[in-house]
Design a protein around this motif. Structure first.
Motif, PDB file in Angstrom:
ATOM      1  N   PHE A  39       0.978  -1.360   0.060  1.00 33.21           N
ATOM      2  CA  PHE A  39       0.033  -0.147  -0.051  1.00 33.21           C
ATOM      3  C   PHE A  39       0.641   1.326  -0.136  1.00 33.21           C
ATOM      4  CE2 PHE A  39      -3.264  -3.006   1.558  1.00 33.21           C
ATOM      5  CZ  PHE A  39      -4.367  -2.434   0.944  1.00 33.21           C
ATOM      6  N   ASP A  53      -9.935  -3.781  -7.370  1.00 34.95           N
ATOM      7  CA  ASP A  53     -10.994  -3.596  -8.253  1.00 34.95           C
ATOM      8  C   ASP A  53     -11.856  -2.257  -7.936  1.00 34.95           C
ATOM      9  OD1 ASP A  53     -12.316  -4.877  -6.258  1.00 34.95           O
ATOM     10  OD2 ASP A  53     -13.938  -5.157  -7.701  1.00 34.95           O
ATOM     11  N   GLN A 101     -18.085   7.606  -0.769  1.00 33.47           N
ATOM     12  CA  GLN A 101     -17.587   6.115  -0.999  1.00 33.47           C
ATOM     13  C   GLN A 101     -18.299   5.389  -0.015  1.00 33.47           C
ATOM     14  OE1 GLN A 101     -13.129   6.801  -0.675  1.00 33.47           O
ATOM     15  NE2 GLN A 101     -13.217   4.798   0.108  1.00 33.47           N
ATOM     16  N   GLY A 102     -18.118   3.808   0.056  1.00 36.40           N
ATOM     17  CA  GLY A 102     -18.966   2.959   0.463  1.00 36.40           C
ATOM     18  C   GLY A 102     -18.799   3.160   2.137  1.00 36.40           C
ATOM     19  N   PHE A 126     -16.283  -7.141   5.182  1.00 34.54           N
ATOM     20  CA  PHE A 126     -15.184  -6.680   4.563  1.00 34.54           C
ATOM     21  C   PHE A 126     -14.778  -5.812   5.670  1.00 34.54           C
ATOM     22  CE2 PHE A 126     -12.513  -4.256   1.775  1.00 34.54           C
ATOM     23  CZ  PHE A 126     -11.807  -5.364   1.313  1.00 34.54           C
ATOM     24  N   ASP A 127     -13.391  -5.534   5.438  1.00 31.72           N
ATOM     25  CA  ASP A 127     -12.622  -4.861   6.431  1.00 31.72           C
ATOM     26  C   ASP A 127     -13.252  -3.556   6.993  1.00 31.72           C
ATOM     27  OD1 ASP A 127     -11.957  -3.518   4.270  1.00 31.72           O
ATOM     28  OD2 ASP A 127      -9.727  -3.595   4.527  1.00 31.72           O
ATOM     29  N   THR A 128     -13.688  -2.781   5.987  1.00 31.34           N
ATOM     30  CA  THR A 128     -14.478  -1.383   6.204  1.00 31.34           C
ATOM     31  C   THR A 128     -15.668  -1.419   6.994  1.00 31.34           C
ATOM     32  OG1 THR A 128     -15.365  -1.109   4.245  1.00 31.34           O
ATOM     33  CG2 THR A 128     -13.101  -0.179   4.199  1.00 31.34           C
ATOM     34  N   THR A 184     -23.167  -9.162   2.390  1.00 31.69           N
ATOM     35  CA  THR A 184     -22.143  -8.646   1.337  1.00 31.69           C
ATOM     36  C   THR A 184     -22.345  -9.527  -0.132  1.00 31.69           C
ATOM     37  OG1 THR A 184     -20.780  -8.339   3.166  1.00 31.69           O
ATOM     38  CG2 THR A 184     -19.817  -8.187   0.918  1.00 31.69           C
ATOM     39  N   ASP A 217     -24.524  -5.118   1.556  1.00 31.10           N
ATOM     40  CA  ASP A 217     -23.380  -4.529   1.166  1.00 31.10           C
ATOM     41  C   ASP A 217     -23.164  -4.528  -0.393  1.00 31.10           C
ATOM     42  OD1 ASP A 217     -20.777  -3.770   0.542  1.00 31.10           O
ATOM     43  OD2 ASP A 217     -19.836  -4.661   2.684  1.00 31.10           O
ATOM     44  N   CYS A 219     -21.573  -3.645  -3.120  1.00 29.07           N
ATOM     45  CA  CYS A 219     -20.726  -3.326  -4.137  1.00 29.07           C
ATOM     46  C   CYS A 219     -20.657  -4.016  -5.225  1.00 29.07           C
ATOM     47  CB  CYS A 219     -19.272  -3.441  -3.562  1.00 29.07           C
ATOM     48  SG  CYS A 219     -19.025  -2.908  -1.836  1.00 29.07           S
ATOM     49  N   ARG A 220     -20.691  -5.188  -5.359  1.00 29.59           N
ATOM     50  CA  ARG A 220     -20.730  -6.039  -6.591  1.00 29.59           C
ATOM     51  C   ARG A 220     -21.972  -6.832  -6.692  1.00 29.59           C
ATOM     52  NH1 ARG A 220     -15.992  -5.988  -3.148  1.00 29.59           N
ATOM     53  NH2 ARG A 220     -14.171  -5.328  -4.299  1.00 29.59           N
ATOM     54  N   SER A 257     -20.685   0.773  -2.470  1.00 31.88           N
ATOM     55  CA  SER A 257     -19.312   1.592  -3.057  1.00 31.88           C
ATOM     56  C   SER A 257     -19.532   1.745  -4.387  1.00 31.88           C
ATOM     57  CB  SER A 257     -18.073   0.735  -2.530  1.00 31.88           C
ATOM     58  OG  SER A 257     -17.084   1.287  -3.294  1.00 31.88           O
ATOM     59  N   LYS A 259     -17.582   2.515  -6.456  1.00 30.39           N
ATOM     60  CA  LYS A 259     -16.287   2.177  -6.841  1.00 30.39           C
ATOM     61  C   LYS A 259     -16.073   0.906  -7.631  1.00 30.39           C
ATOM     62  CE  LYS A 259     -12.949   4.455  -4.655  1.00 30.39           C
ATOM     63  NZ  LYS A 259     -12.138   4.593  -3.242  1.00 30.39           N
ATOM     64  N   ARG A 408      -5.221 -11.737  -3.026  1.00 26.58           N
ATOM     65  CA  ARG A 408      -6.159 -11.427  -3.874  1.00 26.58           C
ATOM     66  C   ARG A 408      -5.555 -10.573  -5.166  1.00 26.58           C
ATOM     67  NH1 ARG A 408     -10.927  -6.944  -2.821  1.00 26.58           N
ATOM     68  NH2 ARG A 408      -9.008  -5.990  -3.152  1.00 26.58           N
TER      69      ARG A 408
HETATM   70  N1  PM9 Z   1     -13.472  -2.796  -1.080  1.00 25.55           N
HETATM   71  C1  PM9 Z   1     -11.344  -3.623  -2.081  1.00 25.55           C
HETATM   72  O1  PM9 Z   1     -10.200  -3.615  -2.487  1.00 25.55           O
HETATM   73  C2  PM9 Z   1     -11.452  -1.216  -1.223  1.00 25.55           C
HETATM   74  C3  PM9 Z   1     -10.790  -0.960  -0.017  1.00 25.55           C
HETATM   75  S1  PM9 Z   1      -9.806  -2.141   0.666  1.00 25.55           S
HETATM   76  C4  PM9 Z   1      -8.392  -2.227  -0.325  1.00 25.55           C
HETATM   77  O2  PM9 Z   1     -12.121  -4.896  -1.974  1.00 25.55           O
HETATM   78  C5  PM9 Z   1     -16.996  -4.065   0.494  1.00 25.55           C
HETATM   79  C6  PM9 Z   1     -17.534  -5.445   0.365  1.00 25.55           C
HETATM   80  C7  PM9 Z   1     -15.810  -3.803  -0.051  1.00 25.55           C
HETATM   81  C8  PM9 Z   1     -15.502  -2.334  -0.033  1.00 25.55           C
HETATM   82  C9  PM9 Z   1     -14.231  -1.882  -0.473  1.00 25.55           C
HETATM   83  C10 PM9 Z   1     -16.153  -1.519   0.770  1.00 25.55           C
HETATM   84  C11 PM9 Z   1     -15.742  -0.057   0.977  1.00 25.55           C
HETATM   85  C12 PM9 Z   1     -17.444  -2.198   1.470  1.00 25.55           C
HETATM   86  N2  PM9 Z   1     -17.871  -3.314   1.076  1.00 25.55           N
HETATM   87  O3  PM9 Z   1     -13.666   1.492  -0.506  1.00 25.55           O
HETATM   88  O4  PM9 Z   1     -15.296   2.891   1.128  1.00 25.55           O
HETATM   89  O5  PM9 Z   1     -15.184  -4.545  -0.880  1.00 25.55           O
HETATM   90  O6  PM9 Z   1     -15.683   2.681  -1.512  1.00 25.55           O
HETATM   91  O7  PM9 Z   1     -16.157   0.795  -0.028  1.00 25.55           O
HETATM   92  C13 PM9 Z   1     -12.181  -2.619  -1.442  1.00 25.55           C
HETATM   93  P1  PM9 Z   1     -15.071   2.055  -0.064  1.00 25.55           P
END
Ligand code: PM9
Length: 461
Positions: A39, A53, A101-102, A126-128, A184, A217, A219-220, A257, A259, A408
Motif C-alpha cells: 500500500f 477493483d 464512497q462505500g 469486509f474490512d471497512t 455482502t 453491502d 458493491c458487486r 461503494s 467504485k 487477492r
Molecule cells: N473494497 C477492495 O479492494 C477497497 C478498499 S480495501 C483495499 O475490495 C465491500 C464488500 C468492499 C469495500 C471496499 C467496501 C468499502 C465495502 N464493502 O472503498 O469505502 O469490498 O468505497 O467501499 C475494497 P469503499
C-alpha cells in the motif's frame, strides 16, 4: 503453459495510459522505503496493479460525456436527480443518499443504528464494515455457510449465509441487540463468491420474522446478479435488471461503494425504504459529507455513477467480465498454482498457505507472497489473510488468525487485456517454482484499526 480460450472484450480502446516496467533494483528500493507494505508503493513503480477493483475501472465514453454534463449547483443539482432516478431504477428503494464512497455510507448507517454491545451479522464482513461496526463498540459476526472456508469445494453459491446459524444467533443474543443484518454481495472476504436468490429470500424471511432491518453491502451486486442468472434454477431467462430488482426487493436497504459495480473512480450511496431512518441519516450526512443532493461528490461524479449503473447490468459485459477473471484463474490452476475455487466475480484468490507451506502463519505467508510478486514482476496484489484480519491481544501480544490465508488478484473493470493477465500468470508460475526461497515477515509498526494499510514490516532472515 497451455492456453485457455481468452475471452473477447466487448469494447474497444479509445484512450490509453502508459505503464512502465521497472528494474528489480528499483522495486527493491521502493519496497524498502514502503516498509514492505505494497500500500505504501508509488503507483508509478507498479507495472500491473491488481491491488483492488475499487475505483480503478475505465469509464465509458458515455460516462466521460456525462462528466461534462455535471450540474455543480450546491443544492438540487440536475445531476442529483439523474443519479437518484438511476439508483431507484436499479435498486428500487424509496430514498437515495449519496456519499463519497462505500465506507462513508457504512459509517453513517452504523452511527445511527449500532450501539455499544450490539451485534451485526453478515455472511463475511469486509474490512471497512467490520471496522465501522467495531469502532461503535459492537461485534461484527460472520455467519457464512461452513463450505465458504473450504477453498476446494466447488459450489455455485459459496457466499450464502448459514440460515440455521443466523436463527440460532438471534435466539441466543436477542433481537434487541441486533440492530441490523448485513449481507455482502459478492462475498469479497470469502473469495468473491456469490449469494443465491434462495439464500437472500431466506435471510430476508428470518429478518422480517424478527423485525430486524436487512441491508445489503451491495458493491458487486451486478456480478452477483449475473451468477444467479447463470447458476440458479429459474433465472436463466430473466433479465439482469429484473434479477437485481428481485434481490433488492427482499431487503430494507443497501450500502454501496459505486467504485465497484457502478464503474466509477469515486462515489457511493445509501439506499433504503424507511423514510424516518433516511431523515436521521441525512442529518449525519450533512455534518460529515455534505448536503443530501451531493453527499461529498461533484455533480459530474453523480452523472458518471448514473451512467455506470445503466451500463453494468449488461449480459455481454458481465459475461466477458466473469470470463476474464476466470481466465486468469484457469491459467494458474492449470499450472498447479493453488487458488480458491470456484473463481469469484472480481478477483482470483491465491492460497498463500499452500503456495508457501514452509512459512508459519505468524510470518504472514500472504504478505510474503504479495511482496515476492511485486519483487519478481512489478505486480501489486493484496493480502487477505493474517495481516488484514488477524487480531492481536493487546495484553499478551498473541495473535489469532482468520481461517483463510489468501492473496487477492483483483481485476479492475475494463482495464487490463488478456495478455496482461497472461503476464501475471507467467510471473506467478515462475514464482511458484522458486517458492522455497521466499521468506516470511514480521510486523515492526502497526495502527490499532485496519493495520494492513499502514503497518511496516521487516523480512525474517
Ligand atoms: N473494497 C477492495 O479492494 C477497497 C478498499 S480495501 C483495499 O475490495 C465491500 C464488500 C468492499 C469495500 C471496499 C467496501 C468499502 C465495502 N464493502 O472503498 O469505502 O469490498 O468505497 O467501499 C475494497 P469503499
Amino acid at each position: 503453459m497451455a492456453r485457455l480460450q481468452s475471452p473477447v472484450e466487448p469494447f474497444r480502446i479509445k484512450v490509453v495510459e502508459p505503464i512502465r516496467r521497472t528494474s528489480r533494483a528499483e522495486r527493491e528500493a521502493a519496497l524498502r522505503k514502503a516498509g514492505y507494505n505494497v500500500f505504501g508503493l508509488p503507483a508509478s513503480k507498479i507495472f500491473i496493479d491488481l491491488l483492488t477493483d475499487s475505483g480503478t475501472s475505465a469509464m465509458s465514453d458515455a460516462q466521460w460525456a456525462g462528466m461534462m454534463m455535471g450540474d455543480e449547483s450546491y443544492a438540487g443539482a440536475r445531476s442529483f436527480f439523474r443519479f437518484e432516478a438511476a439508483v431507484k431504477a436499479v435498486f428500487g428503494f424509496a430514498h437515495v443518499i449519496p456519499t463519497h464512497q462505500g465506507r462513508a455510507a457504512e459509517r453513517i448507517l452504523f452511527e445511527t443504528l449500532v450501539k455499544k454491545g450490539d451485534f451485526v451479522p453478515n455472511n463475511i464482513h469486509f474490512d471497512t464494515t467490520r471496522a465501522n461496526v467495531e469502532v461503535r463498540g459492537a461485534t461484527a459476526v460472520d455467519l457464512v455457510n461452513e463450505g465458504a472456508y473450504d477453498p476446494d469445494l466447488d459450489r455455485p453459491f459459496k457466499g450464502d449465509m448459514d440460515i440455521a446459524k443466523l436463527e440460532r444467533f438471534i435466539e441466543v443474543k436477542g433481537r434487541a441487540r441486533i440492530p441490523l443484518v448485513m449481507m455482502t454481495i459478492t462475498n469479497n472476504s470469502g473469495g468473491g463468491q456469490p449469494v443465491s436468490m434462495a439464500n437472500i429470500r431466506a435471510v430476508s424471511a428470518v429478518c422480517r420474522k424478527h423485525k430486524i432491518p436487512f441491508f445489503f453491502d451491495a458493491c458487486r451486486f451486478a456480478e452477483n446478479a449475473f451468477f444467479i442468472k447463470r447458476r440458479e434454477a429459474g433465472y436463466a431467462r430473466k433479465s439482469l435488471p429484473a434479477i437485481a430488482r428481485e434481490m433488492f426487493s427482499y431487503a430494507d436497504g443497501a450500502t454501496m461503494s459505486a467504485k465497484k459495480d457502478a464503474l466509477v473512480n469515486i462515489g457511493g450511496f445509501l439506499a433504503l425504504n424507511d423514510g424516518a431512518l433516511a431523515a436521521r441519516l441525512k442529518n449525519l450526512l450533512i455534518i460529515g459529507e455534505g448536503f443530501p443532493t451531493y453527499g461529498g461528490l461533484a455533480g459530474r461524479d453523480l452523472e458518471a455513477i448514473a451512467r455506470g449503473l445503466e451500463e453494468v447490468l449488461d449480459d455481454d459485459y458481465l459475461e466477458y467480465r466473469t470470463a476474464h477473471v476466470a481466465y486468469l484463474g484457469g491459467l494458474l490452476d492449470e499450472a498447479g498454482v493453488p487458488i480458491f475455487k470456484p473463481v469469484g466475480g472480481h478477483a482470483v484468490y491465491l492460497l498463500a498457505d499452500r503456495f508457501l507451506p514452509h512459512l508459519p502463519r505468524d510470518q504472514y505467508p500472504g504478505w510474503a507472497l504479495t511482496v515476492a510478486l511485486y519483487r519478481e514482476a512489478g505486480i501489486r496484489a493484496v493480502e487477505i489473510g493474517g495481516v488484514m484480519f488477524g487480531k492481536r491481544d493487546p495484553r499478551t501480544g498473541r495473535e489469532t488468525f482468520p481461517a483463510l490465508e489468501m492473496v487477492r488478484l483483483a481485476i479492475p473493470r475494463r482495464v487490463y487485456s488478456g495478455s496482461h493477465l497472461e503476464f501475471v500468470a507467467e510471473a506467478l508460475v515462475s514464482l511458484h517454482r522458486k517458492r522455497d526461497a521466499i521468506k516470511g515477515f514480521r510486523i515492526v509498526e502497526q495502527p490499532p484499526h485496519l493495520r494492513h494499510f499502514t503497518a511496516r514490516f521487516e523480512e525474517v532472515r
